[in-house]
Design a protein around this motif. Structure first.
Motif, PDB file in Angstrom:
ATOM      1  N   ALA A  91       0.846  -1.183   0.000  1.00 20.54           N
ATOM      2  CA  ALA A  91       0.000   0.000   0.000  1.00 20.54           C
ATOM      3  C   ALA A  91       0.889   1.243   0.000  1.00 20.54           C
ATOM      4  N   PRO A  92       0.305   2.443  -0.122  1.00 20.60           N
ATOM      5  CA  PRO A  92       1.116   3.663  -0.020  1.00 20.60           C
ATOM      6  C   PRO A  92       1.932   3.684   1.271  1.00 20.60           C
ATOM      7  N   GLY A  93       3.145   4.218   1.175  1.00 19.68           N
ATOM      8  CA  GLY A  93       4.031   4.266   2.330  1.00 19.68           C
ATOM      9  C   GLY A  93       4.817   2.997   2.552  1.00 19.68           C
ATOM     10  N   GLY A  94       4.710   2.037   1.629  1.00 20.81           N
ATOM     11  CA  GLY A  94       5.451   0.790   1.751  1.00 20.81           C
ATOM     12  C   GLY A  94       4.847  -0.199   2.729  1.00 20.81           C
ATOM     13  N   VAL A  95       3.574  -0.003   3.094  1.00 21.15           N
ATOM     14  CA  VAL A  95       2.894  -0.907   4.021  1.00 21.15           C
ATOM     15  C   VAL A  95       2.595  -2.235   3.331  1.00 21.15           C
ATOM     16  N   ALA A  96       2.949  -3.334   3.991  1.00 21.47           N
ATOM     17  CA  ALA A  96       2.698  -4.669   3.443  1.00 21.47           C
ATOM     18  C   ALA A  96       1.236  -5.053   3.655  1.00 21.47           C
ATOM     19  N   ILE A  97       0.643  -5.669   2.633  1.00 25.55           N
ATOM     20  CA  ILE A  97      -0.769  -6.043   2.663  1.00 25.55           C
ATOM     21  C   ILE A  97      -0.919  -7.520   2.288  1.00 25.55           C
ATOM     22  N   ILE A  98      -1.692  -8.260   3.087  1.00 27.34           N
ATOM     23  CA  ILE A  98      -2.110  -9.618   2.739  1.00 27.34           C
ATOM     24  C   ILE A  98      -3.628  -9.623   2.636  1.00 27.34           C
ATOM     25  N   VAL A  99      -4.142 -10.169   1.545  1.00 23.82           N
ATOM     26  CA  VAL A  99      -5.585 -10.232   1.319  1.00 23.82           C
ATOM     27  C   VAL A  99      -5.989 -11.695   1.174  1.00 23.82           C
ATOM     28  N   ILE A 201      -8.232 -17.157  13.999  1.00 27.16           N
ATOM     29  CA  ILE A 201      -6.896 -17.361  13.451  1.00 27.16           C
ATOM     30  C   ILE A 201      -6.584 -16.151  12.582  1.00 27.16           C
ATOM     31  N   THR A 202      -5.433 -15.552  12.773  1.00 24.85           N
ATOM     32  CA  THR A 202      -5.153 -14.290  12.104  1.00 24.85           C
ATOM     33  C   THR A 202      -3.693 -14.231  11.656  1.00 24.85           C
ATOM     34  N   GLN A 203      -3.328 -13.137  11.024  1.00 26.54           N
ATOM     35  CA  GLN A 203      -1.950 -12.890  10.589  1.00 26.54           C
ATOM     36  C   GLN A 203      -1.376 -11.751  11.424  1.00 26.54           C
ATOM     37  N   ILE A 204      -0.273 -12.007  12.104  1.00 30.18           N
ATOM     38  CA  ILE A 204       0.355 -11.018  12.971  1.00 30.18           C
ATOM     39  C   ILE A 204       1.655 -10.533  12.322  1.00 30.18           C
ATOM     40  N   PRO A 205       1.809  -9.223  12.119  1.00 30.23           N
ATOM     41  CA  PRO A 205       3.070  -8.740  11.531  1.00 30.23           C
ATOM     42  C   PRO A 205       4.236  -8.915  12.483  1.00 30.23           C
ATOM     43  N   SER A 206       5.369  -9.373  11.959  1.00 28.92           N
ATOM     44  CA  SER A 206       6.564  -9.548  12.778  1.00 28.92           C
ATOM     45  C   SER A 206       7.138  -8.202  13.200  1.00 28.92           C
ATOM     46  N   SER A 207       6.924  -7.189  12.380  1.00 27.71           N
ATOM     47  CA  SER A 207       7.318  -5.826  12.718  1.00 27.71           C
ATOM     48  C   SER A 207       6.355  -4.881  12.007  1.00 27.71           C
ATOM     49  N   LYS A 208       6.334  -3.639  12.465  1.00 25.62           N
ATOM     50  CA  LYS A 208       5.415  -2.674  11.875  1.00 25.62           C
ATOM     51  C   LYS A 208       6.188  -1.516  11.257  1.00 25.62           C
ATOM     52  N   ILE A 209       5.521  -0.853  10.313  1.00 27.04           N
ATOM     53  CA  ILE A 209       6.137   0.272   9.628  1.00 27.04           C
ATOM     54  C   ILE A 209       5.359   1.540   9.955  1.00 27.04           C
ATOM     55  N   GLU A 210       6.077   2.582  10.339  1.00 26.65           N
ATOM     56  CA  GLU A 210       5.426   3.852  10.617  1.00 26.65           C
ATOM     57  C   GLU A 210       5.007   4.499   9.295  1.00 26.65           C
ATOM     58  N   ILE A 211       3.824   5.113   9.323  1.00 25.64           N
ATOM     59  CA  ILE A 211       3.332   5.762   8.116  1.00 25.64           C
ATOM     60  C   ILE A 211       3.056   7.224   8.437  1.00 25.64           C
ATOM     61  N   ASP A 212       3.453   8.114   7.532  1.00 24.68           N
ATOM     62  CA  ASP A 212       3.309   9.535   7.829  1.00 24.68           C
ATOM     63  C   ASP A 212       1.886  10.016   7.541  1.00 24.68           C
ATOM     64  N   ALA A 213       1.581  11.213   8.004  1.00 28.33           N
ATOM     65  CA  ALA A 213       0.226  11.762   7.913  1.00 28.33           C
ATOM     66  C   ALA A 213      -0.230  11.924   6.473  1.00 28.33           C
ATOM     67  N   GLU A 214       0.699  12.181   5.572  1.00 25.96           N
ATOM     68  CA  GLU A 214       0.326  12.381   4.168  1.00 25.96           C
ATOM     69  C   GLU A 214      -0.135  11.077   3.525  1.00 25.96           C
ATOM     70  N   GLN A 215       0.488   9.961   3.884  1.00 28.75           N
ATOM     71  CA  GLN A 215       0.154   8.674   3.283  1.00 28.75           C
ATOM     72  C   GLN A 215      -1.030   7.988   3.970  1.00 28.75           C
ATOM     73  N   LEU A 216      -1.323   8.373   5.206  1.00 31.35           N
ATOM     74  CA  LEU A 216      -2.346   7.675   5.982  1.00 31.35           C
ATOM     75  C   LEU A 216      -3.728   7.670   5.330  1.00 31.35           C
ATOM     76  N   PRO A 217      -4.248   8.792   4.826  1.00 35.86           N
ATOM     77  CA  PRO A 217      -5.573   8.742   4.179  1.00 35.86           C
ATOM     78  C   PRO A 217      -5.617   7.799   2.980  1.00 35.86           C
ATOM     79  N   LYS A 218      -4.516   7.739   2.226  1.00 36.71           N
ATOM     80  CA  LYS A 218      -4.465   6.841   1.073  1.00 36.71           C
ATOM     81  C   LYS A 218      -4.515   5.382   1.526  1.00 36.71           C
ATOM     82  N   LEU A 219      -3.771   5.079   2.597  1.00 39.19           N
ATOM     83  CA  LEU A 219      -3.783   3.722   3.128  1.00 39.19           C
ATOM     84  C   LEU A 219      -5.178   3.336   3.605  1.00 39.19           C
ATOM     85  N   LYS A 220      -5.813   4.220   4.356  1.00 39.28           N
ATOM     86  CA  LYS A 220      -7.151   3.925   4.868  1.00 39.28           C
ATOM     87  C   LYS A 220      -8.137   3.672   3.740  1.00 39.28           C
TER      88      LYS A 220
END
Length: 248
Positions: A91-99, A201-220
């Protein structure tokens, strides 16, 4: 004990998304169909099916709907042949997504997922491109206000039940298990009179990535539109941000 807060993420969308889509029963039905097909129609010998039946009942799904889904999954009545698929990307900001998808038309599902990635600033990746950043876990969330236990007391209960890990948040205890141990740990905690805000049963991220305010609305927006796709069952991400409370 260590861990990333999954419940904090779920609270920002869980329930609200299903209500908005108006398809909670359809989502659970497809899961039951697949569980019955792969593990058999008897919940006493199919732990996954047993969990889903309980989930359906907690969602006030009529028994007739539950039985019909089981019969379809076991081939006793005709119905769509669903398959489980997983798509990955960024996703925007380099956030990893699993669908995670349950579909009777893989071409339609792939097209829908790719369209959302492309339209909202993401990139659909190859299988394995982001899944290595996540661990599949059982998750049981317990309301701290309902059970007046210290963190150490709750931890002892979790370890005695066979849980792997626990994280304490302001309002909950988050219990993590290996997927194969999920039902056993859940039953042990239920026997100790605990109830759950969430059990899955879920998917838990091993680490998280901070996302800045500009990218957050796009991610949401990307996450919201991905959830709207008919075939989508679950969407997981590794973004790290605080969700603002919505006004009623």
């Amino acid at each position: 004990m260590s861990g990333h807060s999954k419940w904090a993420t779920i609270k920002r969308a869980k329930g609200k998304v299903d209500a908005a889509r108006g398809k909670a029963f359809a989502v659970i039905s497809k899961e039951i169909i697949v569980a019955a097909r792969t593990g058999g129609p008897n919940p006493e010998f199919n732990a996954r099916l047993k969990v889903l039946i309980q989930k359906a009942k907690e969602s006030n799904m009529p028994n007739d709907n539950i039985q019909r889904a089981i019969l379809r999954g076991s081939g006793q009545i005709d119905g769509a042949n669903y398959e489980e698929l997983t798509y990955e990307g960024y996703a925007p900001g380099g956030v990893a997504i699993i669908v995670e998808v349950l579909t009777d038309n893989r071409n339609r599902a792939a097209g829908d997922i790719r369209h959302v990635f492309d339209k909202y600033g993401g990139n659909m990746g190859e299988t394995g491109s982001v899944s290595w950043m996540f661990q599949r876990k059982g998750l049981l969330v317990i309301d701290r206000e309902e059970f007046e236990l210290s963190e150490d007391e709750m931890l002892m209960q979790v370890l005695d039940a066979g849980g792997d890990d626990m994280q304490t948040t302001e309002d909950s205890f988050e219990v993590y298990t290996a997927p194969d141990d999920f039902e056993r740990v859940k039953e042990a905690l239920e026997a100790a009179k605990f109830t759950f805000l969430l059990a899955e049963i879920t998917q838990i991220p091993s680490s998280k990535i901070e996302i800045d305010a500009e990218q957050l609305p796009k991610l949401k927006k990307l996450l919201a539109m991905m959830e709207e796709c008919d075939d989508v069952q679950n969407v997981y991400d590794n973004a790290d941000y605080e969700e603002e409370e919505e006004e009623e």
